[in-house]
Design an enzyme around this catalytic site. Structure first.
Site, short mmCIF file in Angstrom:
data_model
loop_
_atom_site.label_atom_id
_atom_site.label_comp_id
_atom_site.label_asym_id
_atom_site.label_seq_id
_atom_site.Cartn_x
_atom_site.Cartn_y
_atom_site.Cartn_z
N GLY A 102 38.21 43.28 40.74
CA GLY A 102 38.69 44.63 40.50
C GLY A 102 37.80 45.70 41.09
N ARG A 103 36.50 45.41 41.25
CA ARG A 103 35.61 46.38 41.91
C ARG A 103 34.58 45.66 42.77
NH1 ARG A 103 31.01 47.47 38.35
NH2 ARG A 103 31.25 46.30 36.42
N LYS A 122 29.79 45.58 45.50
CA LYS A 122 30.29 45.87 44.15
C LYS A 122 30.27 47.38 43.96
CE LYS A 122 29.76 44.46 39.34
NZ LYS A 122 29.05 43.56 38.41
N ASP A 134 39.09 52.18 38.69
CA ASP A 134 39.01 52.83 40.00
C ASP A 134 38.25 52.01 41.04
OD1 ASP A 134 36.34 53.09 39.25
OD2 ASP A 134 36.53 55.21 38.71
N GLY A 135 37.65 50.89 40.63
CA GLY A 135 36.95 50.04 41.58
C GLY A 135 35.55 50.48 41.94
N ARG A 199 35.08 31.05 41.12
CA ARG A 199 34.82 30.97 39.68
C ARG A 199 35.74 29.97 39.00
NH1 ARG A 199 33.34 36.63 38.76
NH2 ARG A 199 32.95 37.52 40.82
N ASP A 269 36.10 33.97 33.86
CA ASP A 269 36.10 34.61 35.19
C ASP A 269 34.70 35.01 35.61
OD1 ASP A 269 36.75 36.51 32.96
OD2 ASP A 269 36.31 37.99 34.50
N ASN A 270 33.71 34.87 34.70
CA ASN A 270 32.32 35.17 35.04
C ASN A 270 31.48 33.91 35.15
OD1 ASN A 270 32.84 37.92 35.00
ND2 ASN A 270 32.24 38.17 32.86
N ASP A 279 27.79 38.37 37.81
CA ASP A 279 28.37 39.48 37.06
C ASP A 279 27.45 39.96 35.94
OD1 ASP A 279 30.53 39.42 38.75
OD2 ASP A 279 31.71 38.12 37.46
#
Length: 521
Positions: A102-103, A122, A134-135, A199, A269-270, A279
């Site tokens: 997402g970012r 990142k 907003d990323g 991941r 996801d991490n 992350d």
């Protein structure tokens, strides 16, 4: 500036068929092509010459306009097509569906000295996986990410690496406490380096959608590219892959527990398939030894990701990966055998790690009582984990239990408030401990040297990070530079920096950023 480009991921795996960079569900794809958003006025704050050398760049490259532009997302390196990865995940134990980068935007894959790396930005803007966000990233979280990855590497913990930290020149709106009071902060971009950013959730997304064609494509690619030692065929290679991921994950968790690191957001996801820490959000190091502590405000009620629960959560996450890979294997018993071995293997490796921290070379299974009793005592009163274990190496074979206790008492936050019973328990424990070190062949000096190789003197405490952030937000990066150098040698005495070998000050106990942190970044 020259990079050796190798676009395996994007050339061998399916891409998103749509090019629109708008939040949406992405199907039958491992990634979406997406360009970083050009920052208005990028400024390089810091770069790691060590990581640069690892990927084939020189110190001079770091000072070039090319470096500034490429690693801020301002320009795209020739022959590359940046992309964001598609994956899913379980967040706080609940299925969250599609998540994705997402970012984070992957610039490219490269090779150097027969090693492969993925270069990622990142905070460089939105992607199809940004959902309502907003990323972007802000300076405070970017400093924490940048410093922590390098701190972990030099502690000997498997991790991503940090290449550079830049200001974007743009303002980013964030609600730090999620309390309805958003404010503008300085935008920043971190360049991260890893073998890949694949991941657990990369496999979960396809399994959840019953897209077995792409599940197999991704798994075969991952094994061939990143686990070339796996020579088995058919189902056996998938089992071996899962076993290697399990072992790598176990090793990472043992190292986390060794240095007192708490990740804070162990969602699937991490979790990297390489068993590296990725992350860095609301993480932290234990100040006082508290197995129930979590640095994440979002996790404050249930404490799912508390320090003492990390080994179990890693296993839970591995079960989710096993479920995702099951369609390729169709052998539940074989997968369960690997998962069941995790628990017994972890117990053995944890005990061995704790024996190393205690300086016990002739290791006995009976030491489990000594270890368990120690962790019980550490929680009876606020005791700084880092200082306790570092000072433990000062004890000698000639010490009485009382003198041994005196050598570590600086680790207590309120030593004068220890009740009589607690003192007696500590003296009893040191009676056993001093007996055990007298059984060692090593001299006191030899034991001290070995213990100081596994018990760090300097870790990136949250309050220290916050001091660095406070200065940096005013344009003063001197403390950031100082911490970066200190954390490169966390096991050395470094007497010039003794002031950072200290317990958390009272002012930091409940201060935002110095104790608990949110996911807002």
């Amino acid at each position: 500036m020259k990079l050796h480009i190798q676009n395996n991921f994007t050339s061998q795996l399916p891409a998103d068929s749509l090019e629109a960079n708008v939040p949406r569900q992405v199907y039958e794809a491992c990634f979406s092509f997406v360009d970083p958003l050009k920052p208005s006025r990028p400024i390089l704050i810091h770069a790691s010459t060590e990581v640069a050398e690892e990927i084939g760049l020189s110190k001079e490259d770091l000072q070039s306009d090319d470096f500034l532009n490429i690693f801020s997302g301002n320009t795209i390196y020739a022959g590359t097509k940046p992309f964001a990865m598609c994956y899913a995940g379980h967040q706080f134990g609940n299925w969250a569906g599609q998540l994705g980068d997402g970012r984070a935007i992957n610039l490219t894959e490269i090779t150097n000295k027969n090693k492969s790396f993925t270069l990622q930005l990142k905070g460089a803007g939105p992607t199809p996986y940004s959902r309502t966000a907003d990323g972007f990233a802000v300076l405070r979280s970017s400093i924490r990410e940048y410093l922590c990855a390098e701190a972990m590497f030099h502690l000997g913990v498997p991790t991503t690496r940090s290449l550079s930290l830049m200001l974007s020149g743009d303002q980013v709106l964030r609600d730090v406490l999620y309390n309805g009071n958003p404010a503008y902060e300085q935008g920043a971009i971190v360049s991260r380096v890893a073998p890949t950013f694949i991941r657990f959730g990369s496999f979960e997304i396809f399994a959840s959608r019953k897209d077995l064609v792409n599940l197999k494509l991704l798994t075969d690619f991952t094994i061939k590219k990143h686990f070339p030692n796996i020579k088995e065929e058919d189902v056996h290679k998938y089992l071996r892959f899962f076993e290697e991921v399990t072992q790598a994950t176990l090793k990472m968790i043992v190292e986390w527990q060794r240095v007192g690191f708490v990740h804070g957001v162990m969602n699937t996801d991490n979790m990297s398939i390489h068993g590296i820490t990725i992350d860095y959000g609301p993480y932290g190091w234990l100040e006082d030894y508290d197995s129930g502590w979590t640095p994440n405000t979002t996790d404050n009620q249930h404490k799912r990701y508390r320090f003492g629960n990390q080994p179990e959560i890693a296993l839970w996450n591995l079960y989710q990966l096993a479920n995702a890979l099951y369609p390729l294997i169709d052998d539940a018993k074989a997968l369960e055998a690997i998962l069941e071995a995790y628990t017994s293997n972890y117990e053995k490796k944890y005990l061995s790690m704790m024996q190393d921290k205690l300086g016990l070379q002739n290791k006995l299974n009976d030491d489990l009582f000594l270890v368990n009793r120690l962790t019980e005592l550490l929680e009876k009163a606020e005791t700084d984990m880092t200082i306790f274990f570092r000072n433990l190496s000062n004890i000698t074979k000639e010490d009485s239990a009382v003198l041994a206790f005196d050598r570590i008492k600086d680790a207590f936050y309120n030593e004068k408030e220890l009740i009589e019973d607690t003192l007696k328990y500590w003296h009893d424990w040191f009676e056993i401990y001093t007996f055990r070190i007298n059984e060692q062949i090593l001299t006191d000096l030899e034991r001290k040297e070995k213990m100081n190789l596994v018990n760090p003197k300097y870790v990136l405490r949250n309050y220290i990070s916050q001091l660095c952030i406070d200065d940096s937000e005013k344009g003063d990066y001197s403390l950031l530079n100082e911490l970066f150098e200190i954390l490169k040698n966390p096991y050395d005495e470094q007497p010039d920096f003794q002031k950072w070998f200290a317990k958390r000050p009272d002012w930091a106990r409940n201060k935002v950023g110095s104790s608990m942190l949110s996911c807002s970044s």
